[in-house]
Design a protein around this motif. Structure first.
Motif, PDB file in Angstrom:
ATOM      1  N   CYS A   1      15.674 -37.991  24.571  1.00 36.86           N
ATOM      2  CA  CYS A   1      17.110 -37.858  23.567  1.00 36.86           C
ATOM      3  C   CYS A   1      17.248 -36.474  24.131  1.00 36.86           C
ATOM      4  CB  CYS A   1      15.921 -36.937  23.031  1.00 36.86           C
ATOM      5  SG  CYS A   1      15.855 -35.836  21.699  1.00 36.86           S
TER       6      CYS A   1
ATOM      7  N   ASN B   1       9.611 -33.220  11.043  1.00 37.23           N
ATOM      8  CA  ASN B   1      11.050 -33.958  11.937  1.00 37.23           C
ATOM      9  C   ASN B   1      11.904 -33.143  10.799  1.00 37.23           C
ATOM     10  OD1 ASN B   1       8.968 -34.994  13.443  1.00 37.23           O
ATOM     11  ND2 ASN B   1      10.567 -35.525  14.171  1.00 37.23           N
TER      12      ASN B   1
ATOM     13  N   LEU C   1      16.215 -36.981  12.524  1.00 36.05           N
ATOM     14  CA  LEU C   1      15.779 -36.742  11.513  1.00 36.05           C
ATOM     15  C   LEU C   1      15.962 -35.716  10.959  1.00 36.05           C
ATOM     16  CD1 LEU C   1      12.081 -38.940  12.699  1.00 36.05           C
ATOM     17  CD2 LEU C   1      14.248 -39.677  10.806  1.00 36.05           C
TER      18      LEU C   1
ATOM     19  N   CYS D   1      15.240 -42.223  13.537  1.00 35.34           N
ATOM     20  CA  CYS D   1      15.651 -41.962  15.502  1.00 35.34           C
ATOM     21  C   CYS D   1      16.104 -41.993  16.110  1.00 35.34           C
ATOM     22  CB  CYS D   1      13.920 -40.912  15.980  1.00 35.34           C
ATOM     23  SG  CYS D   1      14.638 -41.267  17.157  1.00 35.34           S
TER      24      CYS D   1
ATOM     25  N   CYS E   1      17.498 -32.720  15.473  1.00 35.38           N
ATOM     26  CA  CYS E   1      16.604 -33.595  15.529  1.00 35.38           C
ATOM     27  C   CYS E   1      17.641 -35.593  14.438  1.00 35.38           C
ATOM     28  CB  CYS E   1      15.544 -33.471  15.197  1.00 35.38           C
ATOM     29  SG  CYS E   1      14.548 -34.881  14.331  1.00 35.38           S
TER      30      CYS E   1
ATOM     31  N   GLU F   1       7.521 -44.514  15.762  1.00 32.99           N
ATOM     32  CA  GLU F   1       9.288 -44.265  14.933  1.00 32.99           C
ATOM     33  C   GLU F   1      10.269 -45.514  15.461  1.00 32.99           C
ATOM     34  OE1 GLU F   1      10.704 -40.724  16.542  1.00 32.99           O
ATOM     35  OE2 GLU F   1       9.353 -39.244  15.126  1.00 32.99           O
TER      36      GLU F   1
HETATM   37 FE1  SF4 Z   1      14.423 -35.889  16.586  1.00 35.10          FE
HETATM   38 FE2  SF4 Z   1      13.632 -38.521  17.933  1.00 35.10          FE
HETATM   39 FE3  SF4 Z   1      14.715 -37.012  19.212  1.00 35.10          FE
HETATM   40 FE4  SF4 Z   1      12.039 -37.268  18.664  1.00 35.10          FE
HETATM   41  S1  SF4 Z   1      13.235 -38.493  19.310  1.00 35.10           S
HETATM   42  S2  SF4 Z   1      12.549 -35.054  18.168  1.00 35.10           S
HETATM   43  S3  SF4 Z   1      12.702 -37.454  16.782  1.00 35.10           S
HETATM   44  S4  SF4 Z   1      15.937 -37.402  17.896  1.00 35.10           S
END
Ligand code: SF4
Ligand code: 13P
Length: 326
Positions: free
Chosen positions: A280, A137, A111, A194, A109, A222
């Protein structure tokens, strides 16, 4: 059982997966079901999982806060966390004696990558006495340096629960700014973001309003402030799902990771979903095959060093005691 769990029972796999694909995935789902019984395992799935996982393999589904609560309450011996690494770590922190598996340990992630435990210690030196509120996160090591955790569904309630004039809010600068806009508590920010939500723009959303005059816009906190300014509702992933069910809009755009719209669309056939597709890449590392393989091999076990886990757990438990406010 949550509102989301009750609803999903009315969605069948053949409502969401075309026949040609079902032929391929049904044997994998059967394997997963058998392995779950054999291992006394439960699959917890985040709302961003694709429909084959969300409706085919998951026992329980939810946003980060719901997953943390479910992990803390389960009687299963093994938890497979179909989500990203910080979610699996949170499940392990809540259950030091259970086996927690993540189907792909590289599911990270941006974050969580943006801050280290040493950064938190430096911030404490810079702002002595100011409590540290940390978004879930983050790594277990960062949670361990924090006073309390929060998720997008309870961040304002958590910040206000501390009764201080200021808090240090880590690591998402956009979620932190949104919290600051909802409370009188002063918020000291970190610079994390993010990589999925920061790509949305207010201009893009104004374009949707121009093209679809009655569209409703709902966004995850976010997102940057110009995006949130355009939104009719701001909330966690489950908050957004519940909003669609409560409001039953004719047309909606969910300003978040795009797999979620496929899951919600299956439960809300009267609503038309306009879909910007920001995926993501970390969430998308999780597949049915990897869920099966993790249970076959009992691999990719999440381990958190016990002293870090105990300190991180204190921050997670304080959050769970505060409760949710979408
Ligand atoms: Fe992390 Fe953004 Fe993926 Fe959520 S969407 S897991 S905050 S990178
Ligand atoms: P939620 O807690 O709202 O599910 O958010 C988690 C997340 O990673 C969103 O990008």
């Amino acid at each position: 059982m949550t509102a989301t769990d009750i609803r999903v029972r009315s969605v069948r796999l053949d409502d969401v997966i075309p026949d040609v694909e079902r032929v391929i995935i049904e044997p994998i789902i059967e394997d997963i079901e058998g392995l779950k019984r054999e291992r006394n395992a439960v699959v917890l799935a985040h709302n961003y999982m694709t429909p084959d996982i969300f409706y085919g393999a998951a026992d329980l589904r939810g946003d980060s806060l719901q997953l943390a609560r479910m992990a803390a309450e389960t009687d299963a011996d093994v938890i497979v966390l179909a989500g990203v690494h910080f979610m699996a770590e949170t499940a392990k922190i809540a259950n030091p004696d259970k086996t927690v598996l993540i189907p792909d340990p590289a599911a990270g992630c941006s974050l969580a990558e943006s801050i280290t435990a040493a950064d938190v210690r430096l911030l404490r030196e810079r702002y002595p006495g100011v409590p540290v509120v940390t978004y879930v996160n983050t790594s277990a090591a960062v949670k361990a340096e924090s006073d309390i955790c929060c998720t997008s569904s309870n961040a304002v309630a958590v910040v206000e629960s501390l009764g201080t004039e200021r808090v240090i809010f880590l690591p998402d600068r956009y979620l932190g700014r949104w919290v600051a806009s909802q409370t009188d508590v002063g918020v000291i920010l970190w610079h994390g973001a993010c990589e999925v939500h920061e790509r949305f723009t207010g201009e893009e959303l104004r374009g949707y309003r121009a093209s679809y005059p009655d569209i409703r816009i709902i966004a995850h906190p976010e997102c940057p402030p110009d995006v949130l300014d355009e939104a009719d509702f701001v909330g966690s992933t489950s908050g957004m799902i519940d909003w669609v069910h409560a409001e039953a809009p004719r047309q909606v755009v969910m300003v978040t990771e795009c797999s979620m719209a496929s899951n919600v669309a299956a439960e809300a056939p009267a609503t038309r979903f306009v879909r910007p597709c920001n995926l993501c890449p970390h969430m998308k590392r999780i597949t049915l095959e990897k869920i099966r393989d993790s249970l076959v091999n009992m691999h990719h076990e999440v381990i958190v060093e016990p002293t870090i886990a105990a300190r991180a757990r204190a921050a997670v438990d304080r959050m769970l005691a505060v409760g949710a406010s979408r």
